[in-house]
Write a protein that holds these residues in place. Sequence first.
Motif, PDB file in Angstrom:
ATOM      1  N   ARG A  75       0.810  -1.209   0.000  1.00  0.00           N
ATOM      2  CA  ARG A  75       0.000   0.000   0.000  1.00  0.00           C
ATOM      3  C   ARG A  75       0.852   1.273   0.000  1.00  0.00           C
ATOM      4  O   ARG A  75       0.345   2.371   0.250  1.00  0.00           O
ATOM      5  N   GLU A  81      -0.211   3.933  -2.724  1.00  0.00           N
ATOM      6  CA  GLU A  81      -1.497   4.512  -2.313  1.00  0.00           C
ATOM      7  C   GLU A  81      -1.292   5.517  -1.180  1.00  0.00           C
ATOM      8  O   GLU A  81      -1.878   6.613  -1.174  1.00  0.00           O
ATOM      9  N   PHE A  82      -0.470   5.146  -0.195  1.00  0.00           N
ATOM     10  CA  PHE A  82      -0.203   6.053   0.919  1.00  0.00           C
ATOM     11  C   PHE A  82       0.463   7.336   0.437  1.00  0.00           C
ATOM     12  O   PHE A  82       0.120   8.432   0.909  1.00  0.00           O
ATOM     13  N   VAL A 137       0.249   8.926  -2.359  1.00  0.00           N
ATOM     14  CA  VAL A 137      -0.737   9.821  -2.990  1.00  0.00           C
ATOM     15  C   VAL A 137      -1.530  10.543  -1.906  1.00  0.00           C
ATOM     16  O   VAL A 137      -1.743  11.764  -1.960  1.00  0.00           O
ATOM     17  N   ALA A 138      -1.980   9.806  -0.898  1.00  0.00           N
ATOM     18  CA  ALA A 138      -2.751  10.406   0.188  1.00  0.00           C
ATOM     19  C   ALA A 138      -1.899  11.371   1.007  1.00  0.00           C
ATOM     20  O   ALA A 138      -2.373  12.433   1.439  1.00  0.00           O
ATOM     21  N   ASP A 185      -1.519  14.673  -0.768  1.00  0.00           N
ATOM     22  CA  ASP A 185      -2.734  15.469  -0.614  1.00  0.00           C
ATOM     23  C   ASP A 185      -2.796  16.093   0.781  1.00  0.00           C
ATOM     24  O   ASP A 185      -3.133  17.280   0.928  1.00  0.00           O
ATOM     25  N   ALA A 186      -2.454  15.332   1.813  1.00  0.00           N
ATOM     26  CA  ALA A 186      -2.497  15.854   3.182  1.00  0.00           C
ATOM     27  C   ALA A 186      -1.499  16.988   3.377  1.00  0.00           C
ATOM     28  O   ALA A 186      -1.815  18.011   4.006  1.00  0.00           O
ATOM     29  N   ARG A 214      -2.738  20.053   1.616  1.00  0.00           N
ATOM     30  CA  ARG A 214      -3.913  20.587   2.315  1.00  0.00           C
ATOM     31  C   ARG A 214      -3.507  21.389   3.549  1.00  0.00           C
ATOM     32  O   ARG A 214      -4.140  22.380   3.898  1.00  0.00           O
ATOM     33  N   GLU A 238      -3.349   8.979   7.745  1.00  0.00           N
ATOM     34  CA  GLU A 238      -3.250   8.302   6.447  1.00  0.00           C
ATOM     35  C   GLU A 238      -2.551   6.953   6.581  1.00  0.00           C
ATOM     36  O   GLU A 238      -2.917   5.979   5.913  1.00  0.00           O
ATOM     37  N   ARG A 247      -4.410   2.819   6.389  1.00  0.00           N
ATOM     38  CA  ARG A 247      -3.923   1.752   5.510  1.00  0.00           C
ATOM     39  C   ARG A 247      -3.294   0.611   6.301  1.00  0.00           C
ATOM     40  O   ARG A 247      -2.486  -0.162   5.781  1.00  0.00           O
TER      41      ARG A 247
END
Length: 473
Positions: free
Chosen positions: A341, A344-345, A347-348, A351-352, A355, A412, A416
């Motif tokens: 994962r 996937e992590f 990418v998140a 974003d965090a 943000r 995040e 996962r």
Amino acid sequence: MSAAIAPPPASTLHLNDVHSGLNRTAIAGLLQPRSLDQACAAVRDCARLGRSTIAVGARHAMGGQQFLSGGWLLDTSGLDRIVDFDPERGLITVEAGVQWPALLAWLARHPGNVRGWTIRQKQTGADGFSLGGAFASNIHGRGLAFAPFVEDVESIMLIDHRGDARIADRERNAEWFALAAGGYGLFGLVARLTLRLVPRTVLRREVALLRVGELMPHLQAAVADGCTYGDFQFAIDPASDDFLDLGIASCYRPLADAAPDPSPRHLGGEDFAHLLRLAHVDPSRAFAEYAAFYLATDGQRYGSDSQQAGVYLEGYHAGVDAALGHCGSEMITELYVPRARLAEFMVAAADALRRHHAQPIYGTVRLVCAERSSMLAWAREDWACIVFNLHVRHDPAGRAAAAAAFRALIDEALARGGSYYLTYHRHATRDQVEAAYPQFREFLRRKRELDPDRRWDSDWFRHHEALFARAGA
């Protein structure tokens, strides 16, 4: 008063952590033993006088575990001797205050070290860490198939809350060993450690520019093909499409009958200062220059111990502050996720960080294998490990913003099935601590039972104890 205890200073003494400078702490004084007997006497004096204490080494950790507001600190820097060396079995016993460069220099010049024994792993990015601190926080390096540092330790000598020294390993006083490994000094002073060494090898660096989605197959293939160390330095500019995606993967392959390059290209102090300044003001250029350098070093040969050494620029941020127009520093966080994962992590996480308007200065991905020797184990399974070094403004708004960014990254990782490292900060919520460390309540319970008079205490422990007390734990 014992000779091991320095008299109280005329004015309050303040200490701070070396890296972030965000833990300025007023203390009563320092205990400065120069031998095992003096260390035991210092702890007994604290017990007699009703004082609490905690060990302090090189002061790099940022979570407050080596500080005790208003209390006395036990400075391990005087416990700096090599006690014993077994060149047949590859075991070496050192005192807690020994730092990595001194250990490596001793091994390199010892005439009995004909087999070329050396360390398996250490922290990278700096060298001036004490071995006692390495055990207390159960560190790891950039090995591709290594468990954390506890698995490099054969046994310890632990000074308990009464001032008594005991040997602990996986059979004798096994619970004390498990609690002290990654126990942040709360179960006693690890005065000595016996390490398992490994033969020194020569490694060839193999470098590739990759996307994060390609990384795990690349590292898994490298491990299957014999590579022993490696990492992935990723792009740090939130304004770029490459953010946390494009990176430099460096793997290190053992070579038989080879010698290290006599003069390999390397980044010196001035080079790192330049790159660190760029990371603050032009992060895309910083990554481009860093990537170009590493690509140019593909094929260079290093010793397996020397390739773990790192240049550390203490005080470098003064020049950066002048360029930025505010006072700040970097603070680290380390997250763990199942290897499948990782992409996937990332990418998140990107974003965090966007943000929360966070500013990464450095970031890397490593691998770590599970261990079963420590009670407060963070490596519960074979993880992908992600390190972020975030710029933190030292004003209240800047510190609050960084805390929110760190908590968002932990969320995040937890979402996962992952975790985070307790060493670097105290920003996690109680729910985050318990989700990442389901054994934490038991850790607190054993602390109360085994140290009822609270002889070992720290700001880190006070913080986490209060978190769980507010939850009625």
